[in-house]
Structures are given as C-alpha cells and as structure tokens.
Write an enzyme that holds these catalytic residues in place. Structure first.
Site, short mmCIF file in Angstrom:
data_model
loop_
_atom_site.label_atom_id
_atom_site.label_comp_id
_atom_site.label_asym_id
_atom_site.label_seq_id
_atom_site.Cartn_x
_atom_site.Cartn_y
_atom_site.Cartn_z
N LYS A 191 -4.09 10.72 -4.67
CA LYS A 191 -4.05 10.78 -3.20
C LYS A 191 -3.38 12.08 -2.72
O LYS A 191 -2.68 12.74 -3.47
CB LYS A 191 -3.35 9.54 -2.65
CG LYS A 191 -3.95 8.22 -3.15
CD LYS A 191 -5.42 8.04 -2.75
CE LYS A 191 -6.17 7.04 -3.62
NZ LYS A 191 -5.91 5.65 -3.36
C1 PLP Z 1 -6.16 4.16 -3.58
C2 PLP Z 1 -6.50 3.23 -2.52
C3 PLP Z 1 -5.83 2.01 -2.36
C4 PLP Z 1 -4.87 1.48 -3.38
O1 PLP Z 1 -3.78 2.30 -3.58
P1 PLP Z 1 -2.95 2.14 -4.94
O2 PLP Z 1 -1.74 3.01 -4.71
O3 PLP Z 1 -3.81 2.64 -6.05
O4 PLP Z 1 -2.60 0.69 -5.10
C5 PLP Z 1 -6.13 1.23 -1.26
N1 PLP Z 1 -7.05 1.61 -0.37
C6 PLP Z 1 -7.72 2.76 -0.49
C7 PLP Z 1 -8.71 3.15 0.58
C8 PLP Z 1 -7.49 3.60 -1.58
O5 PLP Z 1 -8.18 4.73 -1.70
#
Ligand code: PLP
Length: 369
Positions: A191
């Site tokens: 992210k």
């Molecule tokens: C990555 C992601 C999540 C989950 O996040 P994690 O930190 O991996 O648990 C939830 N929603 C979206 C849209 C994502 O891209």
C-alpha cells in the site's frame, strides 16, 4: 517479422514499490529502547501524526487493514443479522470482515463511470436491518463520497470508507477520509504507506473513536465491554511514523509519472478512467479504460510484454462470482462492466521514464498492422 518498436528489448516492469528509507534502521533502534506493545507511547505518537496528516480528529492504529474494517464495523453498531451494503468491485479483504461479524453483506451496484456506490442501488437495497455501507474507491480514484455522506445521514446508516488504496486522494481539496464516519486504511507492504502489516481507522466522532479503541483492546479487559486484540505493535508504528514524512513527495512523483505516461499514450481504444469532478487521485495505480472487443486479450498481451495488471494478478471480478460468495449474488451490471473494461498501470516512484515510455509504446502498437 515485427516492427522496430516491438522488437525493442522486453522490459519486465515491477508493480512492487520497495522504497529505501534512510532513517528506518535508526528509528527501529531507538524504538527498541521504548515499550513495544500496542499501548506504547510510540503508537500514540504515530496516531497523532496520522491524524494531523489526514486532517482527522482521531486515528486508531490497528494490526491490519482487515482489522481496521472489523473494528469499524463493530464501532458502527453492526451486529449479527444486520445488513451491511458494499459494492462487489472490491477485493475479498473488504467483505470477509462483514461475514466475520455475523452480518449479511448486501451488494449494491457502482455508478457507470466509477467505483462509487450508486445512490439508486442503495435506496433499492436498503432494509430496516441495514446499519452501514462500505464504499471502496479502487486504486486511489475518488468516489462521490460527498454525496454518500449526505445520503447516509438522511438514511440513518453509517458511512464506512475502505481507503486501503487511497492515502492522499482528495475530493474538493479534502482527504476522502473526511467524508466517512469511519475511514479504514491498510499499511500492508503493497500500500502507499507501508509498515509490513498494519492499518488504521480515522474518525472525527469522539464516541466512534472510543468504541474503536475499546474494541481493539479487548474492551480494556474491564469485563463489561466486549473486544478483541487488534492493536498495532510499536515497531511497525515507528516505521509508519518515519515513512509518513515521505508520503506526500511519493504521491507527487506518482502524479508526475502518470502525467508523463498519459502524454505518451496514443491509442483510440485506451484512455484514462474518468476522475470525478473535484477529485484528485494518489495514483496508487493508474487506471485505463479499455474499449476493445476482447479486453482480456489486451491485458494478456501486456502481461506477455512484461507489463503487469492488478486485474490479472487478483483475477478481479464481481465478488459474487467467487464460489464462497455465490450465496450473496445480487446482480451489479455496472460493477461487472467496469472490471471487464479496465486495467491498471504501475506508476509508483521507482518506475523510470524508460519504463513509462516502454509501456506507452507497447499499448500504442497494439492491433497496429
Ligand atoms: C489491502 C486491502 C485490504 C486489507 O488490508 P490488509 O492490511 O492486507 O489487511 C482491505 N481493503 C482493500 C481495498 C485492500 O486493498
């Protein structure tokens, strides 16, 4: 057999951004001398920094983006048997926390041009059991969160935003998170802000903030309030605080890369996905709208040319097409059409000019005699 361009060396473009932060090691070293649990001041300092950066009243750091959703769903008052609306164009990560809460995920369609929930679909599918809607701006492209804020207030349900892709995306000059009752972020490795694993919730509402905090700390073990342990540990919090200092510049670099790429792009059947009026994307990934008879063949062609697509990587389709979710099917033709007519292009800060040129060239050549 092929033109000069297509015989040019194949480049394997990476969709992974692995920035090197000069201060990470020193930050971790200094943090090791402090308390390391989720109630450490290190975490409190990170939360204060997040709240300031995102112009929110409260930030609650948690162990993942999925945890952020679970905590927000609880804080919104969702319990077993309640309905939670969401669009089916999001990752599996967004729906599982709803199911884990014992609630019913109810799919609503997107608008025709983008991933925002369609107000007409919301009005058609809301029931007396509906407590909340989760809106998911995909790949950083803003959705009509201002209209959703007004509508959810009118309907008396909570607006939860899954902004796991959207750190730094804005609408009318304000962070998208400013429009949600509860806004959830992930800081997973992939992210825009990365701490390995991690997440956080933003809210301007004191009571919701308290519910998030209590729930993520086992209800403070007071034996009155229920809760689970979703706290973020101090080491990833320290990394997040350090790395947040670079986020604005990284987003500017993504925007510059996107602008440059779009200047080179010249194909009658490929254009950037529409950005809604007043919106600014962080360009987590650039989204291209495709108008070929066979869009999947185009994505496969790019993949063979070393240009990766999130659509291919994650097998993106309406969530009710997955076997585990077939029971929740609720046809959403706009969302299906959106996912079937797009691809993503990496424009993260490590992408070079040569790679941007290469990706645009390969697209521009597609279908040429
Ligand atoms: C990555 C992601 C999540 C989950 O996040 P994690 O930190 O991996 O648990 C939830 N929603 C979206 C849209 C994502 O891209």
């Amino acid at each position: 057999m092929s033109s000069n361009l297509s015989s040019a060396a194949r480049i394997s473009v990476s969709d992974k951004y692995r920035p090197v932060y000069a201060d990470d090691l020193l930050t971790l070293q200094n943090t090791l001398e402090r308390p390391l649990s989720g109630t450490s001041d290190v975490v409190g300092e990170y939360e204060a920094k997040l709240a300031a950066w995102f112009e929110a009243r409260h930030a609650i750091a948690v162990s993942s983006g999925g945890a952020a959703l679970s905590v927000a769903i609880y804080a919104a008052g969702v319990g077993p048997g309640d309905d939670v609306l969401l669009t089916p164009s999001c990752p599996l990560c967004t729906i599982y926390p709803i199911i884990a809460a014992g609630a019913n995920p109810i799919f609503v369609d997107t608008r025709r041009h983008g991933f925002g929930a369609d107000p007409e679909s919301i009005k058609a599918r809301i029931t007396p059991r509906t407590r909340a809607i989760i809106d998911i701006p995909m790949w950083g492209y803003p959705t009509e969160v201002d209209e959703l804020q007004g509508l959810t207030r009118e309907l008396g349900i909570k607006l939860i935003l899954d902004l796991a892709h959207s750190h730094g995306s804005t609408l009318n000059g304000r962070p998208l998170s400013a429009y949600g009752d509860l806004s959830c972020f992930s800081t997973h490795e992939r992210k825009p802000l990365a701490t390995g694993e991690g997440g956080f919730i933003l809210t301007d509402d004191d009571q919701l903030a308290q519910r998030c905090r209590d729930y993520s700390r086992f209800g403070n073990l007071n034996g009155k309030d229920f809760g689970l342990n979703y706290k973020l540990a101090a080491l990833p919090a320290a990394l997040g605080a350090n790395r947040l200092d670079s986020l604005a510049a990284q987003i500017e670099q993504r925007r510059a890369n996107a602008t440059y790429f779009l200047q080179q792009l010249d194909h009658s059947k490929v254009r950037e996905k529409v950005i809604i009026e007043g919106g600014r994307t962080n360009y987590y990934f650039l989204n291209l709208e495709l108008h070929f008879a066979d869009n999947r063949a185009f994505i496969d062609y790019l993949d063979e040319a070393g240009i990766p697509s999130d659509i291919k990587r994650y097998g993106c389709k309406a969530l009710y097409e997955f076997p585990a979710l077939a029971q929740y099917r609720n046809d959403c033709p706009n969302a299906e059409a959106l996912l079937a007519s797009m691809t993503t292009i990496p424009v993260h800060p490590d992408i070079t000019r040569a790679e941007l040129d290469y990706m645009a060239e390969r697209i521009n050549q597609y279908g040429a005699p």
